[in-house]
Motif scaffolding. Structure first.
Motif, PDB file in Angstrom:
ATOM      1  N   HIS A  42      27.188 -16.874  -7.696  1.00 29.95           N
ATOM      2  CA  HIS A  42      27.840 -15.686  -7.136  1.00 29.95           C
ATOM      3  C   HIS A  42      27.530 -14.459  -7.986  1.00 29.95           C
ATOM      4  O   HIS A  42      27.311 -13.368  -7.453  1.00 29.95           O
ATOM      5  CB  HIS A  42      29.360 -15.889  -7.044  1.00 29.95           C
ATOM      6  CG  HIS A  42      29.805 -16.590  -5.812  1.00 29.95           C
ATOM      7  ND1 HIS A  42      29.739 -17.956  -5.673  1.00 29.95           N
ATOM      8  CD2 HIS A  42      30.320 -16.122  -4.650  1.00 29.95           C
ATOM      9  CE1 HIS A  42      30.209 -18.301  -4.480  1.00 29.95           C
ATOM     10  NE2 HIS A  42      30.564 -17.206  -3.844  1.00 29.95           N
ATOM     11  N   ASP A  43      27.550 -14.626  -9.308  1.00 34.75           N
ATOM     12  CA  ASP A  43      27.224 -13.513 -10.205  1.00 34.75           C
ATOM     13  C   ASP A  43      25.814 -12.992  -9.932  1.00 34.75           C
ATOM     14  O   ASP A  43      25.580 -11.783  -9.901  1.00 34.75           O
ATOM     15  CB  ASP A  43      27.315 -13.941 -11.674  1.00 34.75           C
ATOM     16  CG  ASP A  43      28.706 -14.362 -12.104  1.00 34.75           C
ATOM     17  OD1 ASP A  43      29.702 -13.908 -11.499  1.00 34.75           O
ATOM     18  OD2 ASP A  43      28.795 -15.171 -13.050  1.00 34.75           O
ATOM     19  N   ASP A  46      25.724 -11.021  -6.655  1.00 34.04           N
ATOM     20  CA  ASP A  46      26.312  -9.696  -6.841  1.00 34.04           C
ATOM     21  C   ASP A  46      25.399  -8.804  -7.681  1.00 34.04           C
ATOM     22  O   ASP A  46      25.215  -7.617  -7.385  1.00 34.04           O
ATOM     23  CB  ASP A  46      27.678  -9.814  -7.529  1.00 34.04           C
ATOM     24  CG  ASP A  46      28.664 -10.684  -6.759  1.00 34.04           C
ATOM     25  OD1 ASP A  46      28.365 -11.105  -5.622  1.00 34.04           O
ATOM     26  OD2 ASP A  46      29.738 -10.965  -7.323  1.00 34.04           O
ATOM     27  N   ILE A  75      29.235  -3.441 -10.313  1.00 33.79           N
ATOM     28  CA  ILE A  75      29.586  -4.163  -9.091  1.00 33.79           C
ATOM     29  C   ILE A  75      30.886  -4.912  -9.336  1.00 33.79           C
ATOM     30  O   ILE A  75      31.010  -5.658 -10.308  1.00 33.79           O
ATOM     31  CB  ILE A  75      28.483  -5.175  -8.686  1.00 33.79           C
ATOM     32  CG1 ILE A  75      27.151  -4.482  -8.444  1.00 33.79           C
ATOM     33  CG2 ILE A  75      28.924  -5.999  -7.477  1.00 33.79           C
ATOM     34  CD1 ILE A  75      27.104  -3.579  -7.234  1.00 33.79           C
ATOM     35  N   ASP A  76      31.859  -4.700  -8.473  1.00 38.04           N
ATOM     36  CA  ASP A  76      33.127  -5.423  -8.546  1.00 38.04           C
ATOM     37  C   ASP A  76      33.261  -6.282  -7.297  1.00 38.04           C
ATOM     38  O   ASP A  76      33.032  -5.814  -6.181  1.00 38.04           O
ATOM     39  CB  ASP A  76      34.299  -4.448  -8.660  1.00 38.04           C
ATOM     40  CG  ASP A  76      34.304  -3.751 -10.007  1.00 38.04           C
ATOM     41  OD1 ASP A  76      34.425  -4.444 -11.030  1.00 38.04           O
ATOM     42  OD2 ASP A  76      34.154  -2.507 -10.028  1.00 38.04           O
ATOM     43  N   ARG A  77      33.639  -7.533  -7.512  1.00 38.19           N
ATOM     44  CA  ARG A  77      33.736  -8.523  -6.436  1.00 38.19           C
ATOM     45  C   ARG A  77      35.187  -8.779  -6.066  1.00 38.19           C
ATOM     46  O   ARG A  77      36.046  -8.926  -6.919  1.00 38.19           O
ATOM     47  CB  ARG A  77      33.105  -9.828  -6.928  1.00 38.19           C
ATOM     48  CG  ARG A  77      33.346 -11.019  -6.048  1.00 38.19           C
ATOM     49  CD  ARG A  77      32.976 -12.359  -6.685  1.00 38.19           C
ATOM     50  NE  ARG A  77      31.748 -12.302  -7.453  1.00 38.19           N
ATOM     51  CZ  ARG A  77      31.493 -13.065  -8.513  1.00 38.19           C
ATOM     52  NH1 ARG A  77      32.367 -13.957  -8.938  1.00 38.19           N
ATOM     53  NH2 ARG A  77      30.361 -12.957  -9.152  1.00 38.19           N
ATOM     54  N   TYR A  87      33.562 -11.151   2.227  1.00 34.61           N
ATOM     55  CA  TYR A  87      33.187 -11.100   0.809  1.00 34.61           C
ATOM     56  C   TYR A  87      32.931  -9.640   0.491  1.00 34.61           C
ATOM     57  O   TYR A  87      32.015  -9.027   1.050  1.00 34.61           O
ATOM     58  CB  TYR A  87      31.922 -11.948   0.605  1.00 34.61           C
ATOM     59  CG  TYR A  87      31.503 -12.154  -0.826  1.00 34.61           C
ATOM     60  CD1 TYR A  87      32.165 -13.073  -1.626  1.00 34.61           C
ATOM     61  CD2 TYR A  87      30.426 -11.466  -1.364  1.00 34.61           C
ATOM     62  CE1 TYR A  87      31.766 -13.297  -2.939  1.00 34.61           C
ATOM     63  CE2 TYR A  87      30.020 -11.684  -2.665  1.00 34.61           C
ATOM     64  CZ  TYR A  87      30.685 -12.597  -3.458  1.00 34.61           C
ATOM     65  OH  TYR A  87      30.286 -12.822  -4.754  1.00 34.61           O
ATOM     66  N   ARG A  88      33.766  -9.057  -0.341  1.00 36.92           N
ATOM     67  CA  ARG A  88      33.688  -7.621  -0.598  1.00 36.92           C
ATOM     68  C   ARG A  88      33.034  -7.333  -1.948  1.00 36.92           C
ATOM     69  O   ARG A  88      33.441  -7.898  -2.964  1.00 36.92           O
ATOM     70  CB  ARG A  88      35.078  -7.004  -0.579  1.00 36.92           C
ATOM     71  CG  ARG A  88      35.727  -7.009   0.778  1.00 36.92           C
ATOM     72  CD  ARG A  88      37.101  -6.320   0.746  1.00 36.92           C
ATOM     73  NE  ARG A  88      37.684  -6.297   2.068  1.00 36.92           N
ATOM     74  CZ  ARG A  88      38.497  -7.245   2.538  1.00 36.92           C
ATOM     75  NH1 ARG A  88      38.819  -8.288   1.803  1.00 36.92           N
ATOM     76  NH2 ARG A  88      38.984  -7.146   3.756  1.00 36.92           N
ATOM     77  N   LEU A  89      32.062  -6.438  -1.931  1.00 36.45           N
ATOM     78  CA  LEU A  89      31.435  -5.951  -3.152  1.00 36.45           C
ATOM     79  C   LEU A  89      31.573  -4.436  -3.169  1.00 36.45           C
ATOM     80  O   LEU A  89      31.273  -3.766  -2.176  1.00 36.45           O
ATOM     81  CB  LEU A  89      29.952  -6.340  -3.198  1.00 36.45           C
ATOM     82  CG  LEU A  89      29.664  -7.833  -3.228  1.00 36.45           C
ATOM     83  CD1 LEU A  89      28.166  -8.086  -3.155  1.00 36.45           C
ATOM     84  CD2 LEU A  89      30.251  -8.462  -4.486  1.00 36.45           C
ATOM     85  N   GLN A 117      20.875  -4.722  -0.019  1.00 35.09           N
ATOM     86  CA  GLN A 117      22.047  -4.406   0.806  1.00 35.09           C
ATOM     87  C   GLN A 117      21.724  -4.639   2.274  1.00 35.09           C
ATOM     88  O   GLN A 117      22.545  -5.175   3.015  1.00 35.09           O
ATOM     89  CB  GLN A 117      22.510  -2.966   0.583  1.00 35.09           C
ATOM     90  CG  GLN A 117      23.750  -2.641   1.408  1.00 35.09           C
ATOM     91  CD  GLN A 117      24.438  -1.374   0.995  1.00 35.09           C
ATOM     92  OE1 GLN A 117      24.369  -0.956  -0.157  1.00 35.09           O
ATOM     93  NE2 GLN A 117      25.118  -0.740   1.927  1.00 35.09           N
TER      94      GLN A 117
END
Length: 132
Positions: A42-43, A46, A75-77, A87-89, A117
């Protein structure tokens, strides 16, 4: 291009990713049963978005002679609703240099169009998995 991921049995979950001549350690966090010896998948997902935004802005600024000196992307998840399909970034961009407000907005617009993106938001990705 083929990316190879190979197990590092010296740790519980760690794998080594080989991309061309680059090596990246990936692992699970301690609460996932890993040793946190690298980012988890996931990291990396992102980070790909943030890196794409940064590189796209640098490329564009060079082509347009925009005097940007430094670009930093955070980037904040928010994965709180990932199981429900959301899933919000959130990307926050810091720019420095002798930039006009119009140039800053132009770079922001370019960042919104980075290829990763587009992959994440407009392209249907098909994945096949087979055993060797």
């Amino acid at each position: 291009m083929s990316i190879q991921i190979k197990r590092d049995q010296s740790l519980a979950m760690r794998h080594i990713v080989h991309v061309r001549n680059h090596v990246i350690s990936v692992d699970g966090a301690a609460d996932e049963g890993g040793d946190d010896a690298g980012p988890n998948p996931h990291d990396l997902y992102d980070a790909a978005l943030g890196a794409c935004k940064a590189l796209t802005m640098v490329w564009y600024a060079k082509r347009k002679n925009i005097p940007v000196e430094d670009i930093q992307v955070s980037i904040d998840r928010d994965a709180g609703e990932e199981r429900q399909g959301i899933y919000r970034l959130a990307a926050t961009i810091s720019l420095s240099g002798e930039l006009t407000e119009a140039q800053r907005q132009e770079l922001l617009a370019v960042a919104e169009k980075c290829p990763v993106q587009k992959l994440m938001t407009t392209v249907k990705t098909e994945v096949t998995t087979t055993l060797a």
